[in-house]
Design an enzyme around this catalytic site. Structure first.
Site, mmCIF file in Angstrom:
data_model
loop_
_atom_site.group_PDB
_atom_site.id
_atom_site.type_symbol
_atom_site.label_atom_id
_atom_site.label_comp_id
_atom_site.label_asym_id
_atom_site.label_seq_id
_atom_site.Cartn_x
_atom_site.Cartn_y
_atom_site.Cartn_z
ATOM 1 N N ASP A 1 -4.262 -14.672 -36.357
ATOM 2 C CA ASP A 1 -3.861 -13.349 -36.832
ATOM 3 C C ASP A 1 -4.211 -13.203 -38.308
ATOM 4 O O ASP A 1 -4.013 -14.121 -39.100
ATOM 5 C CB ASP A 1 -2.360 -13.148 -36.620
ATOM 6 N N TYR B 1 -4.509 -10.503 -41.939
ATOM 7 C CA TYR B 1 -3.631 -9.731 -42.826
ATOM 8 C C TYR B 1 -4.553 -8.829 -43.646
ATOM 9 O O TYR B 1 -4.539 -8.849 -44.853
ATOM 10 C CB TYR B 1 -2.881 -10.755 -43.702
ATOM 11 N N HIS C 1 -0.855 -2.163 -45.721
ATOM 12 C CA HIS C 1 0.206 -3.034 -45.204
ATOM 13 C C HIS C 1 0.487 -4.179 -46.173
ATOM 14 O O HIS C 1 1.638 -4.463 -46.509
ATOM 15 C CB HIS C 1 -0.182 -3.581 -43.827
ATOM 16 N N ARG D 1 7.717 -9.456 -53.032
ATOM 17 C CA ARG D 1 7.456 -10.112 -54.320
ATOM 18 C C ARG D 1 7.428 -9.162 -55.504
ATOM 19 O O ARG D 1 7.221 -9.591 -56.635
ATOM 20 C CB ARG D 1 6.105 -10.855 -54.259
ATOM 21 N N GLU E 1 3.995 -5.164 -35.040
ATOM 22 C CA GLU E 1 2.866 -4.931 -35.932
ATOM 23 C C GLU E 1 1.771 -4.293 -35.094
ATOM 24 O O GLU E 1 1.330 -4.855 -34.085
ATOM 25 C CB GLU E 1 2.383 -6.235 -36.582
ATOM 26 N N GLU F 1 -1.761 -3.580 -34.286
ATOM 27 C CA GLU F 1 -3.028 -4.231 -34.614
ATOM 28 C C GLU F 1 -4.048 -3.971 -33.504
ATOM 29 O O GLU F 1 -3.709 -3.554 -32.403
ATOM 30 C CB GLU F 1 -2.848 -5.755 -34.750
ATOM 31 N N ASP G 1 1.759 -7.627 -32.635
ATOM 32 C CA ASP G 1 2.167 -8.922 -33.174
ATOM 33 C C ASP G 1 3.663 -8.845 -33.491
ATOM 34 O O ASP G 1 4.067 -8.608 -34.629
ATOM 35 C CB ASP G 1 1.332 -9.207 -34.438
ATOM 36 N N ARG H 1 11.424 -10.472 -38.860
ATOM 37 C CA ARG H 1 11.294 -10.398 -40.320
ATOM 38 C C ARG H 1 12.278 -11.289 -41.058
ATOM 39 O O ARG H 1 11.972 -11.782 -42.150
ATOM 40 C CB ARG H 1 11.475 -8.948 -40.784
ATOM 41 N N GLN I 1 10.942 -14.744 -40.799
ATOM 42 C CA GLN I 1 9.732 -14.804 -41.623
ATOM 43 C C GLN I 1 10.055 -14.943 -43.116
ATOM 44 O O GLN I 1 9.459 -15.757 -43.823
ATOM 45 C CB GLN I 1 8.904 -13.528 -41.386
ATOM 46 N N TYR J 1 8.387 -18.377 -44.660
ATOM 47 C CA TYR J 1 6.949 -18.146 -44.805
ATOM 48 C C TYR J 1 6.273 -18.858 -45.988
ATOM 49 O O TYR J 1 5.048 -18.983 -46.002
ATOM 50 C CB TYR J 1 6.639 -16.652 -44.843
ATOM 51 N N LYS K 1 6.511 -15.409 -35.723
ATOM 52 C CA LYS K 1 5.435 -14.747 -34.978
ATOM 53 C C LYS K 1 5.127 -15.460 -33.668
ATOM 54 O O LYS K 1 4.361 -14.952 -32.860
ATOM 55 C CB LYS K 1 4.152 -14.761 -35.825
ATOM 56 N N THR L 1 3.245 -12.218 -28.499
ATOM 57 C CA THR L 1 2.226 -11.257 -28.932
ATOM 58 C C THR L 1 1.803 -10.514 -27.673
ATOM 59 O O THR L 1 1.498 -11.158 -26.662
ATOM 60 C CB THR L 1 1.003 -11.989 -29.521
ATOM 61 N N THR M 1 -1.836 -5.883 -39.551
ATOM 62 C CA THR M 1 -1.169 -4.598 -39.341
ATOM 63 C C THR M 1 -1.966 -3.455 -39.947
ATOM 64 O O THR M 1 -2.440 -3.554 -41.081
ATOM 65 C CB THR M 1 0.236 -4.620 -39.967
ATOM 66 N N GLU N 1 7.800 -1.480 -42.829
ATOM 67 C CA GLU N 1 7.301 -0.494 -43.797
ATOM 68 C C GLU N 1 7.935 0.878 -43.581
ATOM 69 O O GLU N 1 8.289 1.567 -44.535
ATOM 70 C CB GLU N 1 5.781 -0.367 -43.672
HETATM 71 MN MN MN Z 1 0.197 -9.635 -37.725
#
Ligand code: MN
Length: 420
Positions: free
Chosen positions: A125, A127, A132, A141, A198, A200, A232, A236, A239, A243, A252, A256, A348, A362
């Site tokens: 997968d 990014y 996104h 962050r 997600e 995708e 996906d 959260r 994650q 992560y 994840k 899927t 995403t 989001e």
């Molecule tokens: Mn994804």
């Protein structure tokens, strides 16, 4: 590009996902037929395994369609893919001499069960959507560090799990995991509370490379057999805690979902479009020889248990910063061997507007801005019993190349069994 008319009447409707221009590949079964390869045409499925047995389609000396996956066809290579498509177009076109012979091999789509269309060799997968990545980076962050320093140079990805890729219609059980509230000293093990989707597109690699091989973006493009919608599913809260530093893991790995029909690269050819202008020049090995994205309208639909379907986001595949061909090139760039049946998630797909965001993370801005559905119910993340549906299609003149739906319903977490 205009509609190619078919003697299968339902394939000529402007509303069908499956006109003759599309011809996507799936695996189906009925009460009488074991899972086997089929092709969608209008509201029918063409039983290509039976056509092969009857001698009306021959791709190779060995039978390739009487199995519940398209990997054998992929491994025959691009010339065979082209020959198959040409044969199907010829036999299904208006005025075809084959009509009488082929008609008995059409089965109404509402009478079939659809299965995984391929054996997924491995799943990676990415990014690669800038909106996104910017949104999530800002939430996790801060706006100053939203895009990691490597993001404009590398299509960032992680190795996911092929073992839990499932076909649309498969129920998804809410996962358990380690959760740690910001003010808690230690994590706890509990059902996920911030379950998300997600939106995708999945690219299916159709030919293999050997360990040590590197490929150009142009070569990578020709290796892609087709595309599916891909959800996906993402936990959260799991994650956010797990992560760093190696990326998502259990957040994840639990599921899927993909749509049941592989839409071929050939069907999407008229809808090619370019990736956006580069803010920083890409290294030569990642440069594209031509347009590598596609203009595909995408929607996210939510349906609460017993409620009605509601579109909660609309966007387009042309929002990606990196194409699937670039991702595949990068994936092989170290000498990593790629296999027929490899599945590459785009990342995403979110547009710049709030209504164009391809995840609830989001859309609800990390749970701070709940969405209100038309029923008056609100949502930040997915509740038990909610069904999430992805749809997509490219629009031609008087026809569309559709993907069918990619849907899944969330079941409650399994009971606690850790008392011992
Ligand atoms: Mn994804």
């Amino acid at each position: 590009m205009t509609l190619i008319t078919s003697w299968v009447e339902s394939a000529n409707s402007a509303d069908t996902d499956f006109p003759l221009n599309n011809l996507p590949y799936g695996v189906f079964s009925t009460d009488a037929l074991e899972p086997r390869c089929g092709v969608a045409i209008g509201d029918m499925v063409l039983d290509v395994a039976a056509l092969e047995e009857a001698g009306l389609i021959t791709l190779s000396e060995d039978a390739v369609f009487d199995v519940p996956y398209w990997n054998d066809v992929m491994e025959l290579g691009p010339d065979a893919w082209e020959a198959l498509r040409a044969r199907l177009v010829s036999m299904l076109s208006n005025g075809s001499a084959d009509q009488a012979e082929v008609t008995p091999f059409l089965i109404a789509m509402d009478g079939v069960r659809l299965h995984m269309p391929l054996v997924v060799s491995e799943y990676t997968d990415f990014y690669a959507g800038r909106n996104h990545a910017t949104n999530v980076g800002t939430m996790f962050r801060g706006a100053e560090n939203a895009l990691p320093p490597n993001w404009l140079h590398i299509p960032i990805g992680y190795n996911g799990r092929a073992s839990t890729v499932v076909v649309s219609g498969t129920d998804i059980t809410r996962p358990w995991g380690q959760l740690k509230a910001p003010d808690a000293e230690v994590p706890r093990f509990a059902p996920c509370r911030r379950l998300d989707i997600e939106l995708e597109i999945g690219a299916i690699v159709g030919t293999s490379t050997d360990m040590g091989d590197r490929i150009t973006v142009g070569q990578a493009d020709k290796m892609i057999f087709g595309y599916v919608l891909l959800n996906d599913w993402s936990a959260r809260d799991i994650q956010a805690w797990e992560y760093q530093p190696l990326g998502p893991f259990q957040a994840k790995a639990f599921a899927t979902s993909i749509s049941p029909w592989i839409v071929t690269r050939a069907a999407l050819e008229p809808f090619r479009t370019s990736t956006p202008e580069r803010e920083k020049d890409l290294l030569p090995y990642l440069r594209e020889p031509g347009p590598m994205l596609y203009d595909i309208d995408l929607s996210v639909i939510m349906q609460p248990e017993g409620g009605k379907q509601e579109v909660i986001a609309r966007t387009n595949y042309n929002e990606m910063y990196y194409s699937a061909a670039q991702q595949l090139t990068h994936h092989a760039s170290s000498g990593c061997a790629m296999n027929a049946g490899d599945l590459l998630g785009s990342g995403t797909i979110s547009g710049p507007e709030k209504s164009q965001r391809g995840s609830l993370l989001e859309l609800s801005w990390g749970g701070k801005e709940p969405m209100t559905l038309s029923s008056g119910e609100t949502r930040t993340f997915i509740e038990d019993g909610d069904t999430m549906i992805l749809t997509g299609h490219a629009k031609g003149e008087g026809y569309r190349i559709g993907f069918g739906a990619c849907e899944g319903t969330i079941l409650p977490a399994t009971p606690d069994n850790f008392d011992a």
